[in-house]
Write a protein that holds these residues in place. Structure first.
Motif, PDB file in Angstrom:
ATOM      1  N   ALA A   1     -24.661 -21.452  20.738  1.00 55.68           N
ATOM      2  CA  ALA A   1     -24.721 -22.898  20.941  1.00 55.68           C
ATOM      3  C   ALA A   1     -26.177 -23.341  20.878  1.00 55.68           C
ATOM      4  N   VAL A   2     -26.361 -24.573  20.419  1.00 59.29           N
ATOM      5  CA  VAL A   2     -27.689 -25.182  20.312  1.00 59.29           C
ATOM      6  C   VAL A   2     -27.614 -26.567  20.955  1.00 59.29           C
ATOM      7  N   MET A   3     -28.677 -26.944  21.656  1.00 58.29           N
ATOM      8  CA  MET A   3     -28.756 -28.290  22.238  1.00 58.29           C
ATOM      9  C   MET A   3     -29.452 -29.197  21.221  1.00 58.29           C
TER      10      MET A   3
ATOM     11  N   GLU B   1     -23.891 -16.123  22.173  1.00 55.20           N
ATOM     12  CA  GLU B   1     -22.622 -15.622  22.699  1.00 55.20           C
ATOM     13  C   GLU B   1     -22.397 -14.179  22.265  1.00 55.20           C
ATOM     14  N   PHE B   2     -22.589 -13.915  20.962  1.00 57.99           N
ATOM     15  CA  PHE B   2     -22.506 -12.541  20.476  1.00 57.99           C
ATOM     16  C   PHE B   2     -23.252 -12.419  19.154  1.00 57.99           C
ATOM     17  N   MET B   3     -23.665 -11.184  18.878  1.00 54.84           N
ATOM     18  CA  MET B   3     -24.245 -10.836  17.592  1.00 54.84           C
ATOM     19  C   MET B   3     -23.768  -9.426  17.274  1.00 54.84           C
TER      20      MET B   3
ATOM     21  N   GLY C   1     -20.771 -20.691  14.256  1.00 58.47           N
ATOM     22  CA  GLY C   1     -20.410 -19.340  13.866  1.00 58.47           C
ATOM     23  C   GLY C   1     -21.241 -19.000  12.642  1.00 58.47           C
ATOM     24  N   HIS C   2     -21.770 -17.787  12.590  1.00 63.32           N
ATOM     25  CA  HIS C   2     -22.664 -17.392  11.505  1.00 63.32           C
ATOM     26  C   HIS C   2     -22.173 -16.101  10.864  1.00 63.32           C
TER      27      HIS C   2
END
Length: 156
Positions: A143-145, A88-90, A126-127
């Motif tokens: 997001a991760v599946m 989504e963003f970095m 969120g990281h």
């Protein structure tokens, strides 16, 4: 074994995974930059000091790669992951300089089952990565599946 892996149901909202610590060396900064981002501030201490970055600094892409490795070590290889649809963003907030030690966390922000593939769930993280001074050097969200457990394995 698959049953030992973290599945969608294990990624509850608010769950946090520690990242790092990881020392960033001048040798690896130069090696990465030589191959992928050969800008002067990533190739020599002198050029880095002459730039706004204040010293030999890792490319933002190098920081992202280090972040990926930290996630891999913390939880990705332990999970029944099916990959990610994107990021989504970095944001690269501060330079990562030679000698910095990175650490941080990944926090589960949202979870949902996929309508189109109900055997998978979407886990949104969120990281944040910090240097040894507690300064945020990178923030990201993606997001991760993740596979769901078989119905017989889902806790009641």
């Amino acid at each position: 074994m698959q049953e030992d892996r973290l599945h969608y149901e294990d990624f509850t909202q608010g769950r946090s995974f520690a990242l790092g610590p990881r020392l960033v060396t001048s040798e690896e900064i130069i090696e990465f930059a030589t191959e992928f981002d050969p800008q002067p501030m990533h190739l020599s201490e002198e050029a880095g000091k002459a730039s706004i970055l204040g010293g030999l600094s890792a490319s933002g892409w190098h920081t992202s790669s280090l972040f990926m490795r930290l996630m891999i070590d913390a939880y990705v290889l332990k999970a029944a992951s099916e990959g990610a649809p994107g990021i989504e963003f970095m944001q690269w907030r501060k330079p990562v300089l030679a000698g910095d030690t990175l650490s941080g966390k990944s926090v589960v922000e949202e979870v949902r089952v996929m309508r189109s593939r109900p055997h998978l769930g979407i886990v949104t993280f969120g990281h944040e990565l910090l240097n040894q001074r507690g300064e945020t050097v990178m923030k990201a969200r993606n997001a991760v599946m993740v596979r769901r457990r078989e119905t017989s394995q889902v806790p009641a």
